[in-house]
Design a protein around this motif. Structure first.
Motif, mmCIF file in Angstrom:
data_model
loop_
_atom_site.group_PDB
_atom_site.id
_atom_site.type_symbol
_atom_site.label_atom_id
_atom_site.label_comp_id
_atom_site.label_asym_id
_atom_site.label_seq_id
_atom_site.Cartn_x
_atom_site.Cartn_y
_atom_site.Cartn_z
ATOM 1 N N VAL A 47 37.628 22.243 73.744
ATOM 2 C CA VAL A 47 37.678 22.768 72.379
ATOM 3 C C VAL A 47 36.573 23.800 72.190
ATOM 4 O O VAL A 47 35.410 23.546 72.513
ATOM 5 C CB VAL A 47 37.521 21.641 71.343
ATOM 6 N N VAL A 48 36.955 24.956 71.637
ATOM 7 C CA VAL A 48 35.999 26.010 71.293
ATOM 8 C C VAL A 48 36.297 26.451 69.858
ATOM 9 O O VAL A 48 37.443 26.814 69.540
ATOM 10 C CB VAL A 48 36.102 27.216 72.239
ATOM 11 N N PHE A 49 35.292 26.421 68.995
ATOM 12 C CA PHE A 49 35.470 26.831 67.603
ATOM 13 C C PHE A 49 35.179 28.313 67.442
ATOM 14 O O PHE A 49 34.333 28.882 68.145
ATOM 15 C CB PHE A 49 34.560 26.023 66.682
ATOM 16 N N GLU A 50 35.871 28.927 66.466
ATOM 17 C CA GLU A 50 35.649 30.327 66.123
ATOM 18 C C GLU A 50 35.036 30.400 64.725
ATOM 19 O O GLU A 50 35.323 29.566 63.863
ATOM 20 C CB GLU A 50 36.966 31.103 66.156
ATOM 21 N N THR A 51 34.202 31.417 64.501
ATOM 22 C CA THR A 51 33.559 31.592 63.203
ATOM 23 C C THR A 51 33.757 33.017 62.701
ATOM 24 O O THR A 51 34.069 33.930 63.480
ATOM 25 C CB THR A 51 32.051 31.290 63.288
ATOM 26 N N ASN A 52 33.550 33.202 61.386
ATOM 27 C CA ASN A 52 33.596 34.545 60.801
ATOM 28 C C ASN A 52 32.174 35.100 60.711
ATOM 29 O O ASN A 52 31.209 34.429 61.120
ATOM 30 C CB ASN A 52 34.296 34.506 59.443
ATOM 31 N N PRO A 53 31.982 36.324 60.216
ATOM 32 C CA PRO A 53 30.635 36.902 60.152
ATOM 33 C C PRO A 53 29.636 36.096 59.327
ATOM 34 O O PRO A 53 28.421 36.270 59.482
ATOM 35 C CB PRO A 53 30.879 38.291 59.545
ATOM 36 N N ASP A 54 30.138 35.219 58.441
ATOM 37 C CA ASP A 54 29.255 34.383 57.630
ATOM 38 C C ASP A 54 28.939 33.055 58.302
ATOM 39 O O ASP A 54 28.370 32.153 57.666
ATOM 40 C CB ASP A 54 29.892 34.118 56.260
ATOM 41 N N ASP A 55 29.328 32.905 59.551
ATOM 42 C CA ASP A 55 29.102 31.672 60.316
ATOM 43 C C ASP A 55 29.917 30.494 59.794
ATOM 44 O O ASP A 55 29.587 29.332 60.061
ATOM 45 C CB ASP A 55 27.613 31.291 60.340
ATOM 46 N N ALA A 56 30.997 30.756 59.079
ATOM 47 C CA ALA A 56 31.909 29.691 58.666
ATOM 48 C C ALA A 56 32.963 29.495 59.747
ATOM 49 O O ALA A 56 33.460 30.468 60.337
ATOM 50 C CB ALA A 56 32.584 30.030 57.341
ATOM 51 N N VAL A 57 33.301 28.253 60.021
ATOM 52 C CA VAL A 57 34.311 27.942 61.036
ATOM 53 C C VAL A 57 35.691 28.277 60.481
ATOM 54 O O VAL A 57 36.058 27.837 59.386
ATOM 55 C CB VAL A 57 34.242 26.466 61.442
ATOM 56 N N THR A 58 36.456 29.042 61.225
ATOM 57 C CA THR A 58 37.775 29.472 60.771
ATOM 58 C C THR A 58 38.920 29.017 61.674
ATOM 59 O O THR A 58 40.071 28.994 61.243
ATOM 60 C CB THR A 58 37.827 31.004 60.664
ATOM 61 N N ALA A 59 38.610 28.670 62.923
ATOM 62 C CA ALA A 59 39.686 28.313 63.855
ATOM 63 C C ALA A 59 39.105 27.523 65.014
ATOM 64 O O ALA A 59 37.893 27.505 65.234
ATOM 65 C CB ALA A 59 40.391 29.566 64.378
ATOM 66 N N MET A 60 40.005 26.871 65.737
ATOM 67 C CA MET A 60 39.607 26.166 66.958
ATOM 68 C C MET A 60 40.634 26.454 68.045
ATOM 69 O O MET A 60 41.838 26.469 67.801
ATOM 70 C CB MET A 60 39.479 24.651 66.719
ATOM 71 N N GLU A 61 40.132 26.739 69.215
ATOM 72 C CA GLU A 61 40.990 26.939 70.377
ATOM 73 C C GLU A 61 40.948 25.674 71.223
ATOM 74 O O GLU A 61 39.879 25.142 71.495
ATOM 75 C CB GLU A 61 40.525 28.129 71.200
ATOM 76 N N GLN A 62 42.118 25.202 71.582
ATOM 77 C CA GLN A 62 42.203 24.022 72.437
ATOM 78 C C GLN A 62 42.880 24.387 73.749
ATOM 79 O O GLN A 62 43.862 25.131 73.767
ATOM 80 C CB GLN A 62 42.996 22.903 71.760
ATOM 81 N N THR A 63 42.375 23.824 74.832
ATOM 82 C CA THR A 63 43.033 23.912 76.138
ATOM 83 C C THR A 63 43.287 22.495 76.618
ATOM 84 O O THR A 63 42.351 21.708 76.737
ATOM 85 C CB THR A 63 42.181 24.661 77.163
ATOM 86 N N TRP A 64 44.551 22.171 76.832
ATOM 87 C CA TRP A 64 44.925 20.854 77.342
ATOM 88 C C TRP A 64 45.164 20.977 78.842
ATOM 89 O O TRP A 64 46.010 21.753 79.284
ATOM 90 C CB TRP A 64 46.198 20.352 76.678
ATOM 91 N N ILE A 65 44.439 20.207 79.624
ATOM 92 C CA ILE A 65 44.607 20.185 81.078
ATOM 93 C C ILE A 65 45.320 18.881 81.412
ATOM 94 O O ILE A 65 44.747 17.794 81.315
ATOM 95 C CB ILE A 65 43.251 20.287 81.783
#
Length: 227
Positions: A47-65
Motif C-alpha cells: 500500500v502506498v498513499f498519495e497526497t495533495n499539495p496540502d499534505d492531505a491524503v487523497t488516494a491509495m495505491e494497492q498492489t496485490w501479489i
C-alpha cells in the motif's frame, strides 16, 4: 506468503472466485485437514498513499501479489477465456473484470479518519501482470474526501470479509505515506482472533461461508502517525 482472493457460488470477486473450483481439486489431494479450511488463497499487499499539495491524503495505491498456485490458474484462465491480441491484453482485460467485481466488497478496503469511515472508489485502469510466477494486481482507490493525517488518525484495513482469501502486508515492502515534511510512521497491528473464531474458520469447507465479516477477525489494521 500470506494473503488471499475469494470466490463462491453467489459471492466473490468474479474471475478470482472461479479459480476456487480448480484449486479445490488440488486441495482435496492434500492430506492435512487445514488444506480444506479457510483461507484457500493468499495475497501479499503493498500500500502506498498519495497526497495533495496540502499534505492531505487523497488516494491509495494497492498492489496485490497473489500466491503462485492461484496466479497460475488466473494466468491460464486469462489466456484461454479473454479476448486480446497479446497475452498482455488478455491479462489487462482480466484485471478490469476483477476490479469491477470487487466493487461488491468495497475492494476489500476500509479507511477511517478517526472514527469516521471514508468511502473509496477506483480511478483509472488497473494493471495485472505475471512476474516471477506470481500475479501482481495494481489499482488505485481515491478517497471520497481528503484526509489530514496530522489532524486526524488515518486507519485502514485490507481484507476479504468472507475469509476465503487471507490478505497480509508484504513483509519486505511496508505501507508508505510520505508528506512534504517526511514519511509518516505506519504501525501494523497483527490480528489476534479469538480461538473459537479460528476453530470455526478451520471448520469451514471450501463452499461454506461463516458469520458475516468473518475476515475482519483476521485482518491487519494499520494506523498512521504523522508529525
Amino acid at each position: 506468503m500470506n494473503g488471499a482472493v475469494r470466490r463462491g457460488p453467489a459471492r466473490g470477486p468474479g474471475r478470482l472466485a472461479c479459480a476456487a473450483a480448480v484449486l479445490l481439486a488440488a486441495l482435496w489431494l492434500w492430506p492435512a485437514p487445514p488444506a480444506i479450511a479457510h483461507p484457500h488463497t493468499w495475497i501479499d499487499v503493498v500500500v502506498v498513499f498519495e497526497t495533495n499539495p496540502d499534505d492531505a491524503v487523497t488516494a491509495m495505491e494497492q498492489t496485490w501479489i497473489i500466491d503462485p498456485t492461484y496466479s497460475r490458474y488466473l494466468h491460464d484462465d486469462a489466456m484461454q477465456q479473454f479476448e486480446g491480441a497479446t497475452p498482455e491484453e488478455k491479462l489487462a482485460n482480466l484485471g478490469a473484470e476483477i476490479l469491477d467485481n470487487l466493487g461488491e466488497y468495497h475492494w476489500y478496503t476500509e479507511v477511517h479518519a478517526d472514527d469516521q469511515g471514508i468511502a473509496v472508489r477506483p480511478e483509472g485502469p488497473p494493471e495485472l501482470v505475471m512476474r516471477d510466477g506470481r500475479i501482481r494486481f495494481r489499482f488505485r482507490l481515491t478517497l471520497a474526501q481528503p484526509l489530514d493525517p496530522r489532524r486526524q488518525t488515518l486507519r485502514y484495513a485490507v481484507y476479504d470479509p468472507t475469509y476465503f482469501i487471507e490478505v497480509l502486508h508484504e513483509p519486505a515492502t511496508p505501507p508508505r505515506l510520505e508528506l512534504s515534511t517526511g514519511p509518516c510512521r505506519l504501525d501494523i497491528l497483527k490480528p489476534r482472533p479469538d480461538p473459537a473464531i479460528v476453530a470455526r474458520a478451520l471448520a469451514l469447507d471450501y463452499n461454506q461461508t461463516g458469520e458475516a465479516d468473518l475476515g475482519r477477525h483476521f485482518a491487519e489494521t494499520v494506523t498512521a502517525q504523522c508529525d
